[in-house]
Scaffold this motif. Structure first.
Motif, PDB file in Angstrom:
ATOM      1  N   ASN A 128       0.814  -1.225   0.000  1.00 56.82           N
ATOM      2  CA  ASN A 128       0.000   0.000   0.000  1.00 56.82           C
ATOM      3  C   ASN A 128       0.846   1.274   0.000  1.00 56.82           C
ATOM      4  O   ASN A 128       0.315   2.386  -0.064  1.00 56.82           O
ATOM      5  CB  ASN A 128      -0.946   0.017   1.193  1.00 56.82           C
ATOM      6  CG  ASN A 128      -0.213   0.098   2.528  1.00 56.82           C
ATOM      7  OD1 ASN A 128       1.001  -0.075   2.600  1.00 56.82           O
ATOM      8  ND2 ASN A 128      -0.954   0.340   3.594  1.00 56.82           N
ATOM      9  N   TRP A 164       1.913  10.542   6.116  1.00 56.18           N
ATOM     10  CA  TRP A 164       1.201   9.618   5.219  1.00 56.18           C
ATOM     11  C   TRP A 164       0.508   8.514   6.032  1.00 56.18           C
ATOM     12  O   TRP A 164      -0.655   8.189   5.778  1.00 56.18           O
ATOM     13  CB  TRP A 164       2.168   8.999   4.208  1.00 56.18           C
ATOM     14  CG  TRP A 164       1.478   8.089   3.241  1.00 56.18           C
ATOM     15  CD1 TRP A 164       0.975   8.417   2.018  1.00 56.18           C
ATOM     16  CD2 TRP A 164       1.190   6.690   3.427  1.00 56.18           C
ATOM     17  NE1 TRP A 164       0.381   7.317   1.429  1.00 56.18           N
ATOM     18  CE2 TRP A 164       0.498   6.247   2.266  1.00 56.18           C
ATOM     19  CE3 TRP A 164       1.439   5.778   4.437  1.00 56.18           C
ATOM     20  CZ2 TRP A 164       0.072   4.930   2.106  1.00 56.18           C
ATOM     21  CZ3 TRP A 164       1.006   4.461   4.287  1.00 56.18           C
ATOM     22  CH2 TRP A 164       0.337   4.044   3.142  1.00 56.18           C
ATOM     23  N   GLU A 168      -3.447   7.686   6.107  1.00 57.23           N
ATOM     24  CA  GLU A 168      -3.945   6.366   5.715  1.00 57.23           C
ATOM     25  C   GLU A 168      -4.809   5.758   6.816  1.00 57.23           C
ATOM     26  O   GLU A 168      -5.867   5.179   6.549  1.00 57.23           O
ATOM     27  CB  GLU A 168      -2.749   5.451   5.402  1.00 57.23           C
ATOM     28  CG  GLU A 168      -3.111   4.162   4.699  1.00 57.23           C
ATOM     29  CD  GLU A 168      -3.052   2.955   5.620  1.00 57.23           C
ATOM     30  OE1 GLU A 168      -3.236   1.832   5.129  1.00 57.23           O
ATOM     31  OE2 GLU A 168      -2.832   3.159   6.834  1.00 57.23           O
ATOM     32  N   LEU A 187      -3.667   6.944  -2.492  1.00 57.51           N
ATOM     33  CA  LEU A 187      -2.808   6.793  -1.316  1.00 57.51           C
ATOM     34  C   LEU A 187      -1.429   6.271  -1.702  1.00 57.51           C
ATOM     35  O   LEU A 187      -0.406   6.758  -1.205  1.00 57.51           O
ATOM     36  CB  LEU A 187      -3.463   5.844  -0.308  1.00 57.51           C
ATOM     37  CG  LEU A 187      -4.404   6.454   0.724  1.00 57.51           C
ATOM     38  CD1 LEU A 187      -5.091   5.361   1.518  1.00 57.51           C
ATOM     39  CD2 LEU A 187      -3.651   7.400   1.661  1.00 57.51           C
TER      40      LEU A 187
END
Length: 247
Positions: A128, A164, A168, A187
Motif C-alpha cells: 500500500n 502519510w 492512511e 494513497l
C-alpha cells in the motif's frame, strides 16, 4: 447478561493484569529516558539533532486479545508475553531517511538493549506504500524483586512518512476498512510522492552541510590572517603555537 465472580478471585485477577501491563509501561519509561538522553546530547553538543519528536502507546487489553485470537494462540498471560511483541510501542520521528538508520545504530550500540527483529519497510515498502523502520527490542526492567526482559516495538520514520501513515489510518477508520479502489490508488501515489520528497530534502540537507563545512574552513583561514595598514599578513605557525602553549 452480567457475569458474577467471587470478589477475591476477581481482585487477584485484576492485580495479575495490572502487574502484567505495568512492566510494559516501565519498559516505555526506560526507552523514553534513553531517547531523551540522546536528544539532549545532540541539542547541547552537536549542531544538528536527528530526533524531531517521539510518541509512546500501550495496546489496550481488548486489542491484545483481538490480536491473540487472530494469531490463534492460547488465551493466557504467558501466551500473550510470548506471542505479542508490540504491546508497548514507541514512534521516533526524524527529518531525513539517513537519520532513521543513524538512530537505529545508536540504539543497537546500547549493550542492555537486545534487537530481536528488524523490519525495513523503507527499503521494502508494503504494497500500500507504507514506509517505516520497525525494531522489536528486548528492554530490561528492574523490579523490586526481579528483573524482566520486556519486548516492545520501536517505529522510526520521517515526518513525511508519519504524515502519510496518519492520513492512511484516518481514511481506513472513516471507511471502516472498506476503502474505494480509487482512494487506495491515490494513497499509493501519495506514498511515492512522499518518498520522492524525502530524497529531495535529504539532497538539500547534504548540500547545505557541505556548504557549512566549506564556510567554516574559510572562516578559519581568515582568522589566521591579520590586516595592518591595508596589507594582509598570514599569522606564522610559530605564533599560532604560542596560543596553544599559553593555554
Amino acid at each position: 447478561m452480567s457475569l458474577h465472580y467471587p470478589i477475591e478471585q476477581f481482585k487477584q485477577f485484576k492485580e495479575s493484569i495490572t502487574r502484567f501491563m505495568m512492566v510494559y509501561k516501565f519498559a516505555l519509561d526506560e526507552m523514553e529516558t534513553k531517547v531523551k538522553i540522546l536528544n539532549e546530547e545532540f541539542h547541547l553538543l552537536h549542531d544538528y539533532n536527528p530526533i524531531e519528536h517521539t510518541k509512546t502507546r500501550i495496546k489496550s487489553p481488548e486489542s491484545i486479545i483481538e490480536k491473540l485470537v487472530r494469531k490463534g494462540c492460547e488465551m493466557s498471560l504467558p501466551s500473550i508475553k510470548r506471542n505479542i511483541q508490540d504491546i508497548a510501542g514507541m514512534r521516533i520521528t526524524c527529518s531525513f531517511v539517513s537519520d532513521i538508520y543513524r538512530i537505529s545504530e545508536m540504539l543497537g550500540r546500547q549493550h542492555d538493549l537486545n534487537i530481536l527483529e528488524v523490519k525495513d519497510y523503507i527499503k521494502n515498502p508494503k504494497p500500500n506504500g507504507y514506509r517505516s523502520l520497525h525494531l522489536i527490542l528486548e528492554v530490561p526492567v528492574y523490579m523490586s524483586d526481579r528483573q524482566e526482559h520486556v519486548c516492545m516495538e520501536v517505529q522510526i520514520r520521517t515526518i513525511a512518512m508519519d504524515f502519510w501513515a496518519s492520513l492512511e489510518h484516518k481514511i481506513f477508520y472513516k471507511y471502516n476498512q472498506s476503502v474505494p479502489d480509487r482512494l487506495l490508488d491515490e494513497l499509493k501515489a501519495a506514498a511515492e510522492s512522499s518518498a520522492s520528497l524525502d530524497l529531495q530534502m535529504e539532497r538539500l540537507h547534504k548540500e547545505i552541510s557541505v556548504m557549512r563545512e566549506e564556510q567554516s574552513a574559510s572562516e578559519l583561514n581568515l582568522m589566521e590572517r591579520i590586516v595592518i595598514n591595508n596589507q594582509q599578513f598570514t599569522i606564522p605557525t610559530a605564533l599560532l603555537e604560542m596560543i596553544r602553549e599559553d593555554k
